[in-house]
Scaffold this motif. Structure first.
Motif, PDB file in Angstrom:
ATOM      1  N   CYS A   1      34.847  24.903  57.884  1.00 19.59           N
ATOM      2  CA  CYS A   1      35.006  24.937  59.339  1.00 19.59           C
ATOM      3  C   CYS A   1      36.401  24.422  59.641  1.00 19.59           C
ATOM      4  O   CYS A   1      36.612  23.215  59.773  1.00 19.59           O
ATOM      5  CB  CYS A   1      33.940  24.088  60.014  1.00 19.59           C
ATOM      6  SG  CYS A   1      33.985  24.165  61.816  1.00 19.59           S
ATOM      7  N   GLY A   2      37.373  25.329  59.702  1.00 25.35           N
ATOM      8  CA  GLY A   2      38.758  24.904  59.817  1.00 25.35           C
ATOM      9  C   GLY A   2      39.170  24.177  58.551  1.00 25.35           C
ATOM     10  O   GLY A   2      38.982  24.666  57.439  1.00 25.35           O
ATOM     11  N   MET A   3      39.729  22.978  58.698  1.00 22.71           N
ATOM     12  CA  MET A   3      40.139  22.184  57.551  1.00 22.71           C
ATOM     13  C   MET A   3      39.000  21.357  56.987  1.00 22.71           C
ATOM     14  O   MET A   3      39.136  20.727  55.940  1.00 22.71           O
ATOM     15  CB  MET A   3      41.289  21.250  57.951  1.00 22.71           C
ATOM     16  CG  MET A   3      42.632  21.927  58.025  1.00 22.71           C
ATOM     17  SD  MET A   3      43.226  22.441  56.403  1.00 22.71           S
ATOM     18  CE  MET A   3      43.468  20.852  55.618  1.00 22.71           C
ATOM     19  N   GLU A   4      37.855  21.332  57.673  1.00 17.45           N
ATOM     20  CA  GLU A   4      36.723  20.537  57.232  1.00 17.45           C
ATOM     21  C   GLU A   4      35.803  21.377  56.350  1.00 17.45           C
ATOM     22  O   GLU A   4      35.770  22.603  56.443  1.00 17.45           O
ATOM     23  CB  GLU A   4      35.940  20.000  58.433  1.00 17.45           C
ATOM     24  CG  GLU A   4      36.781  19.147  59.377  1.00 17.45           C
ATOM     25  CD  GLU A   4      37.343  17.913  58.702  1.00 17.45           C
ATOM     26  OE1 GLU A   4      36.634  17.322  57.861  1.00 17.45           O
ATOM     27  OE2 GLU A   4      38.483  17.534  59.012  1.00 17.45           O
TER      28      GLU A   4
ATOM     29  N   SER B   1      50.379  26.556  60.762  1.00 14.98           N
ATOM     30  CA  SER B   1      49.678  25.658  59.836  1.00 14.98           C
ATOM     31  C   SER B   1      50.062  25.935  58.392  1.00 14.98           C
ATOM     32  O   SER B   1      50.171  25.006  57.584  1.00 14.98           O
ATOM     33  CB  SER B   1      48.162  25.812  60.006  1.00 14.98           C
ATOM     34  OG  SER B   1      47.770  25.490  61.321  1.00 14.98           O
ATOM     35  N   LEU B   2      50.275  27.208  58.049  1.00 14.32           N
ATOM     36  CA  LEU B   2      50.646  27.538  56.670  1.00 14.32           C
ATOM     37  C   LEU B   2      52.036  27.014  56.317  1.00 14.32           C
ATOM     38  O   LEU B   2      52.351  26.867  55.133  1.00 14.32           O
ATOM     39  CB  LEU B   2      50.593  29.059  56.470  1.00 14.32           C
ATOM     40  CG  LEU B   2      49.196  29.686  56.545  1.00 14.32           C
ATOM     41  CD1 LEU B   2      49.298  31.207  56.523  1.00 14.32           C
ATOM     42  CD2 LEU B   2      48.313  29.204  55.414  1.00 14.32           C
TER      43      LEU B   2
ATOM     44  N   SER C   1      54.443  18.232  70.332  1.00  9.63           N
ATOM     45  CA  SER C   1      53.555  17.227  69.733  1.00  9.63           C
ATOM     46  C   SER C   1      53.607  17.190  68.209  1.00  9.63           C
ATOM     47  O   SER C   1      53.200  16.199  67.601  1.00  9.63           O
ATOM     48  CB  SER C   1      52.108  17.477  70.179  1.00  9.63           C
ATOM     49  OG  SER C   1      51.638  18.722  69.687  1.00  9.63           O
ATOM     50  N   GLY C   2      54.067  18.282  67.582  1.00 15.90           N
ATOM     51  CA  GLY C   2      54.104  18.316  66.127  1.00 15.90           C
ATOM     52  C   GLY C   2      52.784  18.650  65.486  1.00 15.90           C
ATOM     53  O   GLY C   2      52.625  18.541  64.266  1.00 15.90           O
ATOM     54  N   ARG C   3      51.808  19.047  66.274  1.00 15.94           N
ATOM     55  CA  ARG C   3      50.510  19.448  65.717  1.00 15.94           C
ATOM     56  C   ARG C   3      49.930  20.579  66.554  1.00 15.94           C
ATOM     57  O   ARG C   3      50.321  20.781  67.717  1.00 15.94           O
ATOM     58  CB  ARG C   3      49.518  18.288  65.670  1.00 15.94           C
ATOM     59  CG  ARG C   3      49.189  17.675  67.024  1.00 15.94           C
ATOM     60  CD  ARG C   3      48.151  16.560  66.884  1.00 15.94           C
ATOM     61  NE  ARG C   3      48.650  15.474  66.074  1.00 15.94           N
ATOM     62  CZ  ARG C   3      48.050  15.068  64.949  1.00 15.94           C
ATOM     63  NH1 ARG C   3      46.948  15.659  64.541  1.00 15.94           N
ATOM     64  NH2 ARG C   3      48.536  14.074  64.249  1.00 15.94           N
ATOM     65  N   ILE C   4      48.982  21.316  65.942  1.00 14.14           N
ATOM     66  CA  ILE C   4      48.364  22.452  66.624  1.00 14.14           C
ATOM     67  C   ILE C   4      46.875  22.202  66.759  1.00 14.14           C
ATOM     68  O   ILE C   4      46.218  21.818  65.791  1.00 14.14           O
ATOM     69  CB  ILE C   4      48.639  23.784  65.867  1.00 14.14           C
ATOM     70  CG1 ILE C   4      48.050  24.973  66.602  1.00 14.14           C
ATOM     71  CG2 ILE C   4      48.150  23.725  64.437  1.00 14.14           C
ATOM     72  CD1 ILE C   4      48.830  25.345  67.832  1.00 14.14           C
ATOM     73  N   THR C   5      46.356  22.338  67.970  1.00 12.79           N
ATOM     74  CA  THR C   5      44.938  22.113  68.232  1.00 12.79           C
ATOM     75  C   THR C   5      44.376  23.351  68.892  1.00 12.79           C
ATOM     76  O   THR C   5      44.872  23.771  69.965  1.00 12.79           O
ATOM     77  CB  THR C   5      44.729  20.892  69.132  1.00 12.79           C
ATOM     78  OG1 THR C   5      45.321  19.747  68.516  1.00 12.79           O
ATOM     79  CG2 THR C   5      43.236  20.639  69.339  1.00 12.79           C
ATOM     80  N   ILE C   6      43.341  23.951  68.304  1.00 12.43           N
ATOM     81  CA  ILE C   6      42.722  25.152  68.850  1.00 12.43           C
ATOM     82  C   ILE C   6      41.270  24.829  69.195  1.00 12.43           C
ATOM     83  O   ILE C   6      40.526  24.324  68.371  1.00 12.43           O
ATOM     84  CB  ILE C   6      42.762  26.312  67.835  1.00 12.43           C
ATOM     85  CG1 ILE C   6      44.215  26.637  67.474  1.00 12.43           C
ATOM     86  CG2 ILE C   6      42.071  27.543  68.380  1.00 12.43           C
ATOM     87  CD1 ILE C   6      44.343  27.663  66.375  1.00 12.43           C
ATOM     88  N   SER C   7      40.896  25.095  70.432  1.00 13.03           N
ATOM     89  CA  SER C   7      39.515  24.873  70.884  1.00 13.03           C
ATOM     90  C   SER C   7      38.906  26.222  71.223  1.00 13.03           C
ATOM     91  O   SER C   7      39.524  27.029  71.920  1.00 13.03           O
ATOM     92  CB  SER C   7      39.482  23.948  72.110  1.00 13.03           C
ATOM     93  OG  SER C   7      40.026  22.685  71.798  1.00 13.03           O
ATOM     94  N   ARG C   8      37.682  26.426  70.736  1.00 11.82           N
ATOM     95  CA  ARG C   8      36.981  27.686  71.015  1.00 11.82           C
ATOM     96  C   ARG C   8      35.683  27.382  71.759  1.00 11.82           C
ATOM     97  O   ARG C   8      35.082  26.338  71.573  1.00 11.82           O
ATOM     98  CB  ARG C   8      36.653  28.420  69.713  1.00 11.82           C
ATOM     99  CG  ARG C   8      37.895  28.893  68.969  1.00 11.82           C
ATOM    100  CD  ARG C   8      37.521  29.772  67.790  1.00 11.82           C
ATOM    101  NE  ARG C   8      36.735  30.922  68.199  1.00 11.82           N
ATOM    102  CZ  ARG C   8      37.238  32.031  68.721  1.00 11.82           C
ATOM    103  NH1 ARG C   8      38.539  32.148  68.864  1.00 11.82           N
ATOM    104  NH2 ARG C   8      36.469  33.024  69.066  1.00 11.82           N
ATOM    105  N   ALA C   9      35.283  28.326  72.631  1.00  9.50           N
ATOM    106  CA  ALA C   9      34.066  28.126  73.407  1.00  9.50           C
ATOM    107  C   ALA C   9      32.870  28.134  72.467  1.00  9.50           C
ATOM    108  O   ALA C   9      32.851  28.851  71.481  1.00  9.50           O
ATOM    109  CB  ALA C   9      33.911  29.242  74.450  1.00  9.50           C
TER     110      ALA C   9
END
Length: 330
Positions: free
Chosen positions: A12-15, A293-294, A322-330
């Motif tokens: 699940c993503g990086m997890e 991310s790659l 911010s130096g990071r990427i955050t993606i939220s999905r419904a």
């Protein structure tokens, strides 16, 4: 008892959350059902598992087989559940001793002949297993052994086929050997700035950017050497630490694009200007890392920047700040 529980992991993503593969054999007309939010790859595993069991010399129970992938609210994708499902069927039908199964986690794709094929995400799963509350051994395909062994404290047991996995749990049969990682090759040299004649001002600017982890915008006429200079930018960055190397390798493992030759090599990503926003920042119905991310711990080079679609460039605003990427999905 016609119930067996085998441990595996999803992505699940990086997890890599833990998944319990529960196999139950019941009376009734022969059937094979997989529940627990499986996608198409997982649902198709029943045909691969059935053929692999038969070609490996085992009996497919002529009963109603129900496989539950718990937790039921977590989507399951990929063919990595082939091996745990096959082991669960053998344990539930009494063809495999289940005494030590709780001490292992399983993942791998089965061919119709019972051979184990490589999967993606082996390193991410090994790292998650290493951080888990109970330390288990991890049985993976032979082709994924070197990748999974990069999680230094994980006990990795590679296997080439289903018969080797089953023999590991038999009393009078050869056991699988714990994988000893091969010596990690020294990273190859990067392209050298000595190949670029002149352009001292630009070279100085790139050195300052590399030292301070800054972004760079290069403007100039065609043929001035912008692309050549950018391709040599990773040579200015310091050697990767072990933590950085594991982070970068785990991201590439999610896409199945990691190899041992990439260990401690700074990523260099140069997507085409027709790249979509989802391909650049990641996402999709099953979230996958994008080019941002790659390029983690490396260089993301956007050649011909004005040719990129405006919507694609707009999605880079927040990551640049911010130096990071955050993606939220419904």
């Amino acid at each position: 008892m016609s119930l067996a529980v085998i441990h595996s992991r999803a992505l699940c993503g990086m997890e890599a959350p833990s998944v319990s593969v529960e196999v139950h054999l019941a009376t009734g007309l022969p059937a094979f059902t997989i529940v627990g939010l499986p996608d198409t790859e997982v649902r198709e595993s029943k045909e691969r598992v059935r053929s692999a069991l038969q070609n490996a010399g085992f009996d497919t129970p002529p009963r109603r087989i129900t496989v539950n992938l718990a937790p039921a609210d977590l989507p399951k994708d990929s063919s990595r559940f082939d091996l745990p499902i096959a082991v669960g069927i053998l344990a539930a039908s009494g063809q495999l001793q289940r005494a030590r199964l709780d001490d292992y986690e399983f993942a791998g794709e089965l061919s119709l002949s019972g051979e184990l094929r490589p999967m993606r995400g082996a390193l991410a799963m090994a790292l998650a297993m290493q951080r888990g509350p109970k330390r288990r051994a991890f049985i993976v395909p032979q082709a994924n052994a070197d990748e999974a062994a990069l999680a230094s404290d994980a006990a990795i047991y590679p296997a080439s086929n289903l018969l080797e996995v089953c023999a590991h749990f038999a009393r009078d049969a050869p056991r699988l050997a714990r994988h000893i990682p091969a010596p990690v090759p020294s990273p190859p040299g990067y392209p050298d700035f000595a190949d670029v004649k002149g352009q001292q001002a630009v070279k100085r600017a790139l050195v300052v950017a590399a030292a301070g982890s800054h972004s760079v915008l290069m403007v100039g006429p065609p043929g001035a050497g912008k692309t050549m200079l950018a391709s040599r930018f990773p040579a200015l960055l310091p050697p990767m630490s072990d933590e950085e190397a594991i982070q970068a390798a785990a991201v590439h493992s999610l896409n199945g694009s990691f190899s041992a030759a990439q260990w401690k090599v700074r990523p260099y990503r140069s997507p085409h200007h027709t790249t979509s926003a989802a391909a650049l920042i990641g996402g999709g119905s099953v979230p996958r890392p994008g080019e941002v991310s790659l390029a983690h711990c490396g260089v993301l080079f956007l050649d011909e920047l004005p040719e990129f679609d405006r919507k694609v460039l707009e999605v880079l605003r927040q990551p640049l700040e911010s130096g990071r990427i955050t993606i939220s999905r419904a």
